[in-house]
Design an enzyme around this catalytic site. Structure first.
Site, short mmCIF file in Angstrom:
data_model
loop_
_atom_site.label_atom_id
_atom_site.label_comp_id
_atom_site.label_asym_id
_atom_site.label_seq_id
_atom_site.Cartn_x
_atom_site.Cartn_y
_atom_site.Cartn_z
N GLY A 90 -11.42 1.99 -6.21
CA GLY A 90 -11.01 0.69 -6.75
C GLY A 90 -11.73 -0.52 -6.18
N ASP B 108 -0.10 -2.89 -4.47
CA ASP B 108 0.92 -2.68 -5.50
C ASP B 108 2.22 -2.27 -4.79
OD1 ASP B 108 2.03 -2.28 -8.06
OD2 ASP B 108 1.21 -0.28 -8.25
N LYS C 194 0.16 -7.60 -6.25
CA LYS C 194 1.22 -7.46 -7.25
C LYS C 194 2.54 -7.32 -6.50
CE LYS C 194 0.18 -4.48 -10.74
NZ LYS C 194 0.19 -3.11 -11.34
N PHE D 290 -0.14 -3.85 -15.66
CA PHE D 290 -1.19 -2.90 -15.27
C PHE D 290 -2.52 -3.48 -15.74
CE2 PHE D 290 -3.89 0.78 -15.25
CZ PHE D 290 -3.50 1.41 -14.08
N ASP E 73 -9.19 0.67 -12.70
CA ASP E 73 -9.34 1.59 -13.83
C ASP E 73 -8.02 1.95 -14.48
OD1 ASP E 73 -8.46 3.18 -11.51
OD2 ASP E 73 -8.70 4.87 -12.88
N ARG F 39 -13.60 0.38 -15.20
CA ARG F 39 -13.97 -0.22 -13.91
C ARG F 39 -15.14 -1.19 -14.09
NH1 ARG F 39 -11.21 2.66 -9.91
NH2 ARG F 39 -11.07 4.89 -10.23
P1 IMP Z 1 -0.16 1.20 -4.00
O1 IMP Z 1 -0.29 2.32 -3.03
O2 IMP Z 1 1.00 1.39 -4.94
O3 IMP Z 1 -0.17 -0.18 -3.37
O4 IMP Z 1 -1.35 1.33 -5.00
C1 IMP Z 1 -2.57 0.99 -4.71
C2 IMP Z 1 -3.55 1.61 -5.67
O5 IMP Z 1 -3.02 1.85 -6.97
C3 IMP Z 1 -4.66 0.63 -5.85
O6 IMP Z 1 -5.65 0.82 -4.88
C4 IMP Z 1 -5.13 0.91 -7.24
O7 IMP Z 1 -6.14 1.89 -7.21
C5 IMP Z 1 -3.95 1.45 -7.97
N1 IMP Z 1 -3.31 0.42 -8.83
C6 IMP Z 1 -2.17 -0.27 -8.61
N2 IMP Z 1 -1.92 -1.14 -9.59
C7 IMP Z 1 -2.95 -1.02 -10.47
C8 IMP Z 1 -3.27 -1.68 -11.72
O8 IMP Z 1 -2.59 -2.59 -12.23
N3 IMP Z 1 -4.41 -1.24 -12.31
C9 IMP Z 1 -5.22 -0.28 -11.81
N4 IMP Z 1 -4.96 0.35 -10.66
C10 IMP Z 1 -3.83 -0.02 -10.00
MG MG Z 2 -7.42 2.14 -5.35
#
Ligand code: IMP
Ligand code: MG
Length: 184
Positions: free
Chosen positions: A43, A103, A131, A152, A159, A165
């Site tokens: 990402g 996220d 987010k 999202f 992606d 991407r």
């Molecule tokens: P977390 O562990 O839930 O904070 O998620 C982090 C990972 O989820 C990020 O590094 C992204 O790769 C993916 N992710 C979270 N939200 C989105 C989104 O809205 N679009 C695309 N990828 C996301």
């Molecule tokens: Mg990621």
């Protein structure tokens, strides 16, 4: 690709300006310090490469490959899988972890814990997007370009099912794109 987009959240120019501003702040905060920047793949790919080229002193770069989603899904699978970790010694380094988005917070909190075990001088988190609405673990970014709502998003490294991407801006996909995939 353009036909798949519902809404552009941040344009190429807006992103460029914010990334430059952030690089300037990092340059001020880390001047005369040994800085190792660790990008979380895939990402952070685009954000990382733009950001590091605006830092005016020599930094060490490494990457960690982590996986959060299975296939064509917009829901995290719950457990972050570390596919490969860092190779450089961070013991005498200030570490900045760079990711695309914070996220739920699971990925970055696991990675911060993992890097803390290597005893760096300091450890901070830098993300392109925050987010906040979906946070499950108490973690806040030390550096962030944009706050976003619970949508999202794709583009500039982010992606959906490994696509989009390469979109040069950050956008929300049309509903039909998610429903056309088997799993949502
Ligand atoms: P977390 O562990 O839930 O904070 O998620 C982090 C990972 O989820 C990020 O590094 C992204 O790769 C993916 N992710 C979270 N939200 C989105 C989104 O809205 N679009 C695309 N990828 C996301
Ligand atoms: Mg990621």
């Amino acid at each position: 690709m353009k036909n798949d987009i519902r809404e552009v959240l941040f344009s190429t120019v807006e992103i460029k300006n914010r990334v430059s501003g952030l690089a300037q702040k990092l340059a001020d905060d880390y001047v005369h310090k040994n800085l190792t920047i660790i990008g979380i793949l895939n990402g952070s790919l685009i954000f990382l490469s733009d950001l590091i080229r605006e830092i005016p002193f020599a930094v060490k770069i490494d990457t960690i490959k982590a996986s959060t989603y299975v296939g064509a899904s917009t829901f995290p699978k719950g457990k972050t899988e570390i596919i490969h970790s860092i190779n450089i010694n961070v013991k005498d380094e200030h570490v900045l972890i760079v990711d695309d988005i914070l996220d739920t917070g699971k990925t970055l909190s696991e990675i911060v814990q993992m890097i803390t075990k290597y005893s760096p001088l300091s450890i901070k988190v830098c993300v392109l997007l925050n987010k906040m609405a979906r946070r499950e673990i108490a973690i806040a970014p030390d550096y962030c370009c944009f706050e976003i709502e619970d949508k999202f998003v794709v583009g500039y490294g982010l992606d959906f099912d490994n696509r989009y991407r390469n979109l040069p801006y950050i956008a929300v996909l049309r509903e039909g794109i998610f429903t056309a995939s088997k799993i949502i």
